[in-house]
Design a protein around this motif. Structure first.
Motif, mmCIF file in Angstrom:
data_model
loop_
_atom_site.group_PDB
_atom_site.id
_atom_site.type_symbol
_atom_site.label_atom_id
_atom_site.label_comp_id
_atom_site.label_asym_id
_atom_site.label_seq_id
_atom_site.Cartn_x
_atom_site.Cartn_y
_atom_site.Cartn_z
ATOM 1 N N LEU A 1 65.489 28.448 11.210
ATOM 2 C CA LEU A 1 65.304 29.428 10.152
ATOM 3 C C LEU A 1 65.478 28.701 8.822
ATOM 4 O O LEU A 1 66.539 28.138 8.550
ATOM 5 N N LYS A 2 64.422 28.700 7.996
ATOM 6 C CA LYS A 2 64.428 27.921 6.762
ATOM 7 C C LYS A 2 63.690 28.690 5.671
ATOM 8 O O LYS A 2 63.073 29.724 5.931
ATOM 9 N N ASN A 3 63.725 28.142 4.463
ATOM 10 C CA ASN A 3 62.827 28.623 3.422
ATOM 11 C C ASN A 3 62.053 27.489 2.769
ATOM 12 O O ASN A 3 61.245 27.711 1.878
ATOM 13 N N THR A 4 62.307 26.234 3.210
ATOM 14 C CA THR A 4 61.583 25.060 2.730
ATOM 15 C C THR A 4 61.335 24.139 3.909
ATOM 16 O O THR A 4 62.253 23.894 4.712
ATOM 17 N N ILE A 5 60.116 23.612 4.022
ATOM 18 C CA ILE A 5 59.803 22.685 5.103
ATOM 19 C C ILE A 5 59.002 21.513 4.540
ATOM 20 O O ILE A 5 58.069 21.694 3.760
ATOM 21 N N VAL A 6 59.410 20.308 4.910
ATOM 22 C CA VAL A 6 58.722 19.097 4.458
ATOM 23 C C VAL A 6 57.521 18.843 5.362
ATOM 24 O O VAL A 6 57.662 18.707 6.576
ATOM 25 N N VAL A 7 56.351 18.775 4.739
ATOM 26 C CA VAL A 7 55.117 18.480 5.468
ATOM 27 C C VAL A 7 54.716 17.052 5.098
ATOM 28 O O VAL A 7 54.184 16.798 4.013
ATOM 29 N N SER A 8 54.999 16.116 5.998
ATOM 30 C CA SER A 8 54.682 14.712 5.747
ATOM 31 C C SER A 8 53.233 14.421 6.095
ATOM 32 O O SER A 8 52.557 15.208 6.762
ATOM 33 N N SER A 9 52.767 13.259 5.668
ATOM 34 C CA SER A 9 51.393 12.868 5.965
ATOM 35 C C SER A 9 51.166 12.826 7.468
ATOM 36 O O SER A 9 51.954 12.254 8.218
ATOM 37 N N GLY A 10 50.090 13.467 7.911
ATOM 38 C CA GLY A 10 49.752 13.508 9.328
ATOM 39 C C GLY A 10 50.359 14.658 10.087
ATOM 40 O O GLY A 10 50.059 14.832 11.272
ATOM 41 N N GLU A 11 51.180 15.479 9.431
ATOM 42 C CA GLU A 11 51.864 16.564 10.128
ATOM 43 C C GLU A 11 51.169 17.901 9.921
ATOM 44 O O GLU A 11 50.550 18.154 8.881
ATOM 45 N N THR A 12 51.328 18.777 10.923
ATOM 46 C CA THR A 12 51.057 20.198 10.757
ATOM 47 C C THR A 12 52.292 20.969 11.205
ATOM 48 O O THR A 12 52.998 20.557 12.124
#
Length: 295
Positions: free
Chosen positions: A243-254
């Motif tokens: 459960l979050k409100n911020t997620i890191v989307v790195s290169s190559g990720e979905t």
């Protein structure tokens, strides 16, 4: 079906059990902001390219035409395909598609439902940063578990001829080998030109995030907590969900996130890196930013 704001879906024709798609890799002009265009490379007239939507068990044939001035290929990022369909001509038996030629990528969709991408895998430092990428969604075959389902691709661009801190209408070449990135986009647009995400109270909403580009983007939703449901097209087990409100989307990720709409308002949804929410470092809010709007 999944909605990709500001992007078309790629149509297909079904014949003898095969879904036939056509992609054209070509120079594309993309309007990031009203009157401000970039000249990059995309698919079917769009940066990012149109969204491909399929089901588990489909057999697909995706014919890729090369209307670029150099060779190219397409990699089906995250899909389990045979080696000769993976799209990396430097090390695999997949051919390089020369200018004026085409290649038929064909394979069964063996992955479960999830969020994936497609992108060039030749001269990547140049071609991918010119815009050659798009979304590929494997849909749930028996109907969706959510009321609204959005796909957002994150990209960034450096341009030639536009100094930092200046916004001038015009058409600008993309500089794909520069680290001086000036424009950060959601589905090819910068705020305030991004299309809002409409919702209504009492809905369950899924947002699919994909990043084919250089930098990581911590994407933050205001006013709500979301559950991280899937990573790289793979559903997370219940005990692994966060459960979050911020997620890191790195290169190559979905990543797939889901939440309940229980707090009416106009809520920002944006990258939390400050420079990524400005348009060429001007003072107005911009860049990788959109709004979830209750209706």
């Amino acid at each position: 079906m999944v909605i990709s704001p500001d992007l078309p879906d790629l149509p297909y024709v079904k014949q003898q059990g095969v879904k036939y798609f056509e992609l054209v890799a070509e120079p594309v002009e993309r309007e990031l902001l009203p009157g401000l265009w970039i000249r990059g490379w995309g698919y079917n007239g769009s940066i990012p390219g149109p969204t491909i939507q399929v089901y588990p068990g489909d057999y697909v044939n995706i014919r890729v035409y090369n209307a670029l001035p150099e060779g190219t290929s397409v990699h089906w990022h995250g899909l389990d395909v045979t080696n000769n369909m993976d799209g990396v001509p430097a090390v695999e038996p997949t051919p390089l598609i020369k200018p004026g030629c085409y290649f038929d990528y064909h394979f069964p969709v063996t992955n479960p439902p999830g969020t994936h991408m497609y992108h060039t895998h030749h001269n990547v430092a140049r071609q991918q940063m010119l815009g050659l990428a798009g979304g590929l969604i494997i849909l749930e075959p028996y109907g969706s578990a959510v009321d609204r389902d959005y796909f957002i691709m994150l990209q960034e661009f450096a341009v030639k001829g536009l100094p930092m801190g200046v916004l001038e209408p015009g058409s600008y070449e993309v500089n794909p080998l520069s680290d001086d990135l000036q424009f950060f986009t959601m589905n090819g647009r910068c705020f305030p030109a991004t299309t809002p995400l409409p919702v209504q109270c009492g809905e369950r909403v899924r947002i699919r995030l994909a990043n084919p580009a250089m930098q990581e983007h911590p994407i933050h939703l205001h006013g709500h907590q979301f559950t991280v449901m899937a990573a790289d097209g793979n559903r997370l087990s219940e005990c692994a969900r966060m459960l979050k409100n911020t997620i890191v989307v790195s290169s190559g990720e979905t990543w797939d996130i889901e939440f309940e709409t229980d707090n009416p308002g106009n809520w920002p949804f944006h990258c939390h890196i400050p420079h990524h929410t400005a348009n060429n470092m001007t003072k107005e809010t911009g860049g990788m930013f959109t709004v979830m709007q209750y209706r």
